[in-house]
Design a protein around this motif. Sequence first.
Motif, short mmCIF file in Angstrom:
data_model
loop_
_atom_site.label_atom_id
_atom_site.label_comp_id
_atom_site.label_asym_id
_atom_site.label_seq_id
_atom_site.Cartn_x
_atom_site.Cartn_y
_atom_site.Cartn_z
N HIS A 1 0.89 -1.33 -0.03
CA HIS A 1 0.05 -0.16 0.22
C HIS A 1 0.92 1.03 -0.05
CE1 HIS A 1 -3.80 -2.17 0.90
NE2 HIS A 1 -3.02 -2.90 1.35
N ILE A 2 0.63 2.28 -1.06
CA ILE A 2 1.40 3.46 -1.08
C ILE A 2 0.35 4.43 -0.83
CG2 ILE A 2 3.00 4.75 -2.62
CD1 ILE A 2 3.42 2.15 -4.04
N GLN A 3 0.62 5.37 0.07
CA GLN A 3 0.01 6.57 0.31
C GLN A 3 0.68 7.67 0.06
OE1 GLN A 3 -2.12 7.17 4.07
NE2 GLN A 3 -3.18 9.04 3.22
N ALA A 4 0.47 8.45 -1.26
CA ALA A 4 1.39 9.46 -1.84
C ALA A 4 0.83 10.75 -1.53
CB ALA A 4 1.82 9.00 -3.01
N THR A 5 0.95 11.60 -0.81
CA THR A 5 0.44 12.73 -0.50
C THR A 5 1.50 13.72 -0.99
OG1 THR A 5 1.22 13.35 1.70
CG2 THR A 5 -0.88 12.43 1.56
N PHE A 6 0.92 15.39 -0.99
CA PHE A 6 2.33 16.31 -1.35
C PHE A 6 3.12 16.26 -0.31
CE2 PHE A 6 -1.52 17.77 -4.11
CZ PHE A 6 -0.80 17.26 -5.31
N ASN A 7 2.92 15.97 1.04
CA ASN A 7 3.74 16.48 2.11
C ASN A 7 4.53 14.99 2.39
OD1 ASN A 7 3.01 19.03 2.14
ND2 ASN A 7 1.25 18.50 3.25
N ASN A 8 4.03 13.81 2.04
CA ASN A 8 4.79 12.68 2.45
C ASN A 8 4.44 11.75 1.85
OD1 ASN A 8 6.40 11.30 4.05
ND2 ASN A 8 5.28 11.45 6.08
N THR A 9 5.16 10.48 1.85
CA THR A 9 4.75 8.96 1.22
C THR A 9 4.85 7.91 2.06
OG1 THR A 9 5.60 10.00 -0.90
CG2 THR A 9 5.17 7.55 -0.71
N ALA B 1 8.60 8.45 4.46
CA ALA B 1 9.75 9.48 3.93
C ALA B 1 10.19 10.13 5.40
CB ALA B 1 9.30 10.49 2.92
N GLY B 2 9.24 10.52 6.10
CA GLY B 2 9.56 11.19 7.35
C GLY B 2 10.26 10.47 8.27
N ALA B 3 9.97 9.15 8.33
CA ALA B 3 10.75 8.23 9.28
C ALA B 3 12.14 7.79 8.72
CB ALA B 3 9.85 6.95 9.63
N CYS B 4 12.33 8.21 7.46
CA CYS B 4 13.79 8.06 6.76
C CYS B 4 14.60 9.04 7.01
CB CYS B 4 13.50 7.52 5.25
SG CYS B 4 12.80 5.92 5.07
N GLY B 5 14.24 10.12 7.58
CA GLY B 5 15.00 11.23 8.03
C GLY B 5 14.81 12.51 7.19
N ALA C 1 10.42 9.18 -1.43
CA ALA C 1 9.51 7.70 -1.49
C ALA C 1 10.21 6.56 -1.85
CB ALA C 1 8.56 8.07 -2.63
N GLN C 2 11.13 6.85 -2.83
CA GLN C 2 12.26 5.53 -3.13
C GLN C 2 13.04 5.17 -2.07
OE1 GLN C 2 14.76 6.33 -6.49
NE2 GLN C 2 16.17 4.59 -5.95
N ILE C 3 13.36 5.84 -1.13
CA ILE C 3 14.34 5.48 0.01
C ILE C 3 13.39 5.00 0.85
CG2 ILE C 3 15.74 6.23 1.78
CD1 ILE C 3 17.20 6.44 -0.89
N ALA C 4 12.18 5.10 1.02
CA ALA C 4 11.30 4.55 2.09
C ALA C 4 10.93 3.32 1.53
CB ALA C 4 9.76 5.64 2.22
N ALA C 5 10.56 3.24 0.43
CA ALA C 5 10.08 1.70 -0.41
C ALA C 5 11.25 0.93 -0.17
CB ALA C 5 9.89 2.25 -1.92
N GLU C 6 12.40 1.28 -0.29
CA GLU C 6 13.63 0.47 -0.32
C GLU C 6 13.72 -0.06 1.22
OE1 GLU C 6 16.63 2.67 -1.86
OE2 GLU C 6 16.39 2.34 -3.79
N LYS C 7 13.59 0.63 2.33
CA LYS C 7 13.73 0.33 3.76
C LYS C 7 12.53 -0.29 3.91
CE LYS C 7 13.76 2.56 8.16
NZ LYS C 7 13.55 3.76 8.80
N ALA C 8 11.20 -0.22 3.41
CA ALA C 8 10.33 -1.14 4.15
C ALA C 8 10.35 -2.60 3.25
CB ALA C 8 8.86 -0.66 3.65
N ALA C 9 10.83 -2.48 1.90
CA ALA C 9 10.99 -3.77 0.99
C ALA C 9 12.11 -4.46 1.74
CB ALA C 9 11.38 -3.37 -0.28
N ALA D 1 7.78 6.22 -8.00
CA ALA D 1 8.98 5.90 -7.64
C ALA D 1 9.10 4.90 -6.74
CB ALA D 1 9.76 7.21 -6.93
N ALA D 2 8.12 4.50 -5.79
CA ALA D 2 8.07 3.72 -4.94
C ALA D 2 7.88 2.23 -5.61
CB ALA D 2 7.01 3.81 -3.87
N ILE D 3 7.15 2.10 -6.67
CA ILE D 3 6.77 0.95 -7.37
C ILE D 3 8.16 0.41 -8.19
CG2 ILE D 3 5.47 -0.11 -9.09
CD1 ILE D 3 3.18 1.77 -8.60
N ARG D 4 8.83 1.55 -8.89
CA ARG D 4 9.94 1.16 -9.49
C ARG D 4 11.08 0.55 -8.45
NH1 ARG D 4 9.10 6.08 -12.26
NH2 ARG D 4 8.21 5.59 -14.31
N ALA D 5 10.97 0.94 -7.20
CA ALA D 5 11.94 0.73 -6.16
C ALA D 5 11.96 -0.91 -5.87
CB ALA D 5 11.92 1.57 -5.07
N MET D 6 10.82 -1.42 -6.29
CA MET D 6 10.57 -2.93 -6.15
C MET D 6 11.23 -3.68 -6.81
SD MET D 6 8.70 -3.10 -3.59
CE MET D 6 9.01 -1.45 -2.70
#
Length: 128
Positions: free
Chosen positions: A20-28, A45-49, A61-69, A94-99
């Motif tokens: 599940h990807i929730q992509a807003t203008f402020n966070n992913t 994205a916020g939890a990734c720094g 979003a890509q970094i967050a997806a990589e961390k979760a994956a 970007a999050a889908i491509r990171a998979m």
Amino acid sequence: MAEAKSKKKQRRSVPTGQLHIQATFNNTIITFADNKGNVLTAASAGACGFRGSKKGTAYAAQIAAEKAAEAAKSSYGLRTVDVFVKGVGLGRDAAIRAMSGFDIAVNSIKDVTGVPHGGVRPRKARRA
């Protein structure tokens, strides 16, 4: 006095699941779940720094997806996912491509963004 038996918790194997990807203008927010919807791992994205306006970028979003994956693949052995995208932010693609970098196959992609129908209740009539 009874002896306390310590049972070692067994990590369950989840080969297929949901992303599940929730992509807003402020966070992913990226969430991996099993097929029933029980959350396995999550990252944002916020939890990734990332802070401020950088949280809404595609790179964050890509970094967050990589961390979760990484967590989902190492802990649960996740191999294939069905993707559910919600929102209009920059991190959708970007999050889908990171998979692909983590050898997690994407079975399907579904957009579950809410669509307003009817709108909000109008203000009461002005009495003058």
